[in-house]
Design a protein around this motif. Sequence first.
Motif: not given
Length: 217
Positions: A193-203
């Motif tokens: 999921l794109a929103p999760l991937q973006r969150a992981l990048e931010r983490e």
Amino acid sequence: MDLTLYFFPGACSRVTMTALEGTGVRYRDRLVNIRADEQKSADYARVNPKGKVPALAIDGRIMTENVAILVFLDRLFPTAGLLPHDSDPVSDIAPLSDLLWCSSTLHPAMRQIRAPDKYTVGDPADVKADGMRKFAAECARIAAGVDGRWWYGERWSIVDVYLFWLCNVAQKGGFPLADYPAITDHAARVRQLAPLQRALERERAGAEAHGLTDIVY
Ligand SMILES: N[C@@H](CCC(=O)N[C@@H](CS)C(=O)NCC(=O)O)C(=O)O
């Protein structure tokens, strides 16, 4: 609206961060270093006296508890589809029941598995075994709900992300998640999921900035 999320990479704030990413809203993030007990500091007590992440600052006002923040974001951004809605009031509350099940039943059971020493001054082995039993007792329900589908059917919701996070951390604590192929298949879909991937990048960016090199995603 000025939003700041207080988070730690890999913690339950991952669910909130994914929800924020799902809305597309601009927000700041602030890593609270749980490894260094920063959540217990006097500075953070002024943000969240409960000493936990996540916390969301909204124009300087603080909101705590994952479920409250997720429901707030869903109300604020109804077109983001974080949760399903229904004109029938009983059906409409069902997602809130599911979120509360995640936070009040699954999260404590998972934490007994992942951090049993936090629950006892004695031998943590019994606490961990009890957490394993409790989590396993819920896994049949989780597996049935995500078997070849999202939790609410055809579209993902933030409940899928919450379940993913809980199962992922339980597995890191030694829970035999591979015994539940429907759940591991669901986890693989959630990871895309794109929103999760973006969150992981931010983490990852936050972790790197704080020299935290051994976070497992
Ligand atoms: N009921 C809270 C639980 C939050 C929570 O337990 N957060 C953990 C990270 S997953 C934390 O901040 N732990 C730090 C500590 O307990 O000292 C929620 O759902 O938001």
